[in-house]
Design an enzyme around this catalytic site. Structure first.
Site, PDB file in Angstrom:
ATOM      1  N   ARG A  43     -50.200  10.251  17.860  1.00 23.82           N
ATOM      2  CA  ARG A  43     -48.949   9.485  17.807  1.00 23.82           C
ATOM      3  C   ARG A  43     -47.883  10.069  18.733  1.00 23.82           C
ATOM      4  O   ARG A  43     -47.151   9.331  19.385  1.00 23.82           O
ATOM      5  CB  ARG A  43     -48.443   9.428  16.373  1.00 23.82           C
ATOM      6  N   ASP A 144     -35.741   1.701   4.460  1.00 24.00           N
ATOM      7  CA  ASP A 144     -36.797   2.584   4.952  1.00 24.00           C
ATOM      8  C   ASP A 144     -36.141   3.613   5.867  1.00 24.00           C
ATOM      9  O   ASP A 144     -34.991   3.429   6.311  1.00 24.00           O
ATOM     10  CB  ASP A 144     -37.857   1.779   5.729  1.00 24.00           C
TER      11      ASP A 144
HETATM   12  C1  LIG Z   1     -47.151   3.302   3.093  1.00 25.30           C
HETATM   13  S1  LIG Z   1     -45.557   2.620   3.348  1.00 25.30           S
HETATM   14  C2  LIG Z   1     -45.304   1.750   1.820  1.00 25.30           C
HETATM   15  C3  LIG Z   1     -44.785   0.344   2.031  1.00 25.30           C
HETATM   16  C4  LIG Z   1     -44.640  -0.487   0.764  1.00 25.30           C
HETATM   17  N1  LIG Z   1     -43.752   0.124  -0.179  1.00 25.30           N
HETATM   18  C5  LIG Z   1     -45.987  -0.743   0.135  1.00 25.30           C
HETATM   19  O1  LIG Z   1     -46.280  -0.195  -0.919  1.00 25.30           O
HETATM   20  O2  LIG Z   1     -46.779  -1.507   0.707  1.00 25.30           O
HETATM   21  C6  LIG Z   1     -44.508   4.052   3.150  1.00 25.30           C
HETATM   22  C7  LIG Z   1     -43.115   3.863   3.751  1.00 25.30           C
HETATM   23  O3  LIG Z   1     -42.283   4.930   3.307  1.00 25.30           O
HETATM   24  C8  LIG Z   1     -41.379   5.226   4.342  1.00 25.30           C
HETATM   25  N2  LIG Z   1     -40.796   6.571   4.141  1.00 25.30           N
HETATM   26  C9  LIG Z   1     -41.381   7.785   4.324  1.00 25.30           C
HETATM   27  N3  LIG Z   1     -40.509   8.773   4.073  1.00 25.30           N
HETATM   28  C10 LIG Z   1     -39.346   8.182   3.713  1.00 25.30           C
HETATM   29  C11 LIG Z   1     -38.057   8.685   3.343  1.00 25.30           C
HETATM   30  N4  LIG Z   1     -37.789   9.995   3.305  1.00 25.30           N
HETATM   31  N5  LIG Z   1     -37.091   7.796   3.034  1.00 25.30           N
HETATM   32  C12 LIG Z   1     -37.340   6.465   3.083  1.00 25.30           C
HETATM   33  N6  LIG Z   1     -38.532   5.924   3.433  1.00 25.30           N
HETATM   34  C13 LIG Z   1     -39.524   6.786   3.743  1.00 25.30           C
HETATM   35  C14 LIG Z   1     -42.226   5.112   5.603  1.00 25.30           C
HETATM   36  O4  LIG Z   1     -41.450   4.936   6.764  1.00 25.30           O
HETATM   37  C15 LIG Z   1     -43.117   3.913   5.274  1.00 25.30           C
HETATM   38  O5  LIG Z   1     -42.611   2.720   5.815  1.00 25.30           O
END
Ligand SMILES: C[S@@+](CC[C@H](N)C(=O)[O-])C[C@H]1O[C@@H](n2cnc3c(N)ncnc32)[C@H](O)[C@@H]1O
Length: 273
Positions: A43, A144
């Protein structure tokens, strides 16, 4: 002769990988396990190519320089995992639909999609609430830490191949088929979009003034944090949940031993006492 950087030939040493790991932890609370070294290399190599840098050491120096804070955001955008889909873990939406029917509110119904990725979760929530019709006044906050996924979420435009998990009657009612330059795309209706606000928010930081919510979806994000961070985040999330409100987490996540302010209602669904 092409002077394009051959990123396959780059080496990401353990020492430099550990420094990227520490930076990610400091800036987002996310713990990258050692198995993620290959992913991190692939990445970040893309970013090196964009910036025409020839080593990960150079990139580390750039990302750490105090007058280049915006590069930290690029690092976060590159290293977060954003997998999602419409109506992922469909039983959560069935539960929500059922609750909405008897849920009485004196204020607008408020739902928070707290790690919304590219927006599919927020739009799935919006379709569920709109179709349920028990609450004419409703709002969804979707947040996010990744600016790129938020930009794409706000567009509400997806490849048609992602539509297969959307119930057919919702597809007909709330989605449009893209034409001409948008052929092959699915567009979420403006009627839904006007209820959703997308914002940049770091769950690991102090939460902004966003009010309280009746339902919070915090799904498939806790897995990226260690136990201490998980507990801190859950404490902040619980404070944003109204008494009697519900919290939803991902299928591989658990709140066991993390809080006693929530009672389990069903697997991965909790209610604030
Ligand atoms: C796997 S996705 C989950 C998406 C959705 N909630 C679902 O269950 O399908 C995880 C998301 O968490 C976000 N994320 C990771 N660390 C974070 C943080 N410290 N604060 C806010 N969002 C975060 C990532 O950018 C990503 O878009």
């Amino acid at each position: 002769m092409s002077n394009m950087l051959d990123t396959n030939k780059l080496t990401l040493s353990e020492h430099v990988f550990n420094q990227f790991k520490s930076l990610m932890f400091k800036e987002s609370g996310v713990t990258l396990s050692d198995e993620k070294q290959v992913m991190v290399k692939a990445r970040l190599a893309k970013r090196l190519r964009q910036l025409q840098l020839s080593s990960f050491e150079q990139y580390l120096k750039l990302v750490k320089s105090p007058d280049n804070r915006q590069e930290i955001q690029h690092l976060i955008d590159a290293l977060t995992t954003n997998e999602t889909s419409f109506f992922r873990e469909a039983q959560h939406f069935e539960f929500l639909d059922h609750q909405l029917t008897s849920f009485s509110v004196t204020v607008p119904l408020r739902i928070w999609s707290a790690a919304c990725s590219t927006g599919e979760e927020a739009y799935s929530l919006a379709m569920t609430v709109a179709e349920n019709r028990c609450h004419p006044d409703w709002q969804i906050l979707a947040s996010d830490i990744n600016t790129q996924v938020l930009a794409s979420a706000g567009l509400g435009m997806y490849d048609m191949s992602r539509a297969s998990s959307i119930p057919r009657n919702y597809l007909i009612k709330y989605c449009l088929k893209g034409v001409r330059s948008q052929a092959g795309q699915l567009l979420l209706s403006e009627q839904l979009k006007q209820h959703i606000r997308f914002i940049l928010l770091n769950l690991d930081g102090e939460l902004p003034e966003i009010g309280q919510f009746h339902f919070i979806f915090l799904r498939n994000v806790l897995i990226y944090f260690n136990e201490t961070k998980r507990k801190q985040i859950i404490d902040k999330i619980v404070a944003k949940l109204r008494p009697g409100g519900y919290l939803f987490i991902g299928h591989s996540e658990s709140l066991r031993g993390i809080t006693d302010l929530l009672r389990p209602v069903q697997a991965t669904i909790y209610q604030k006492c």
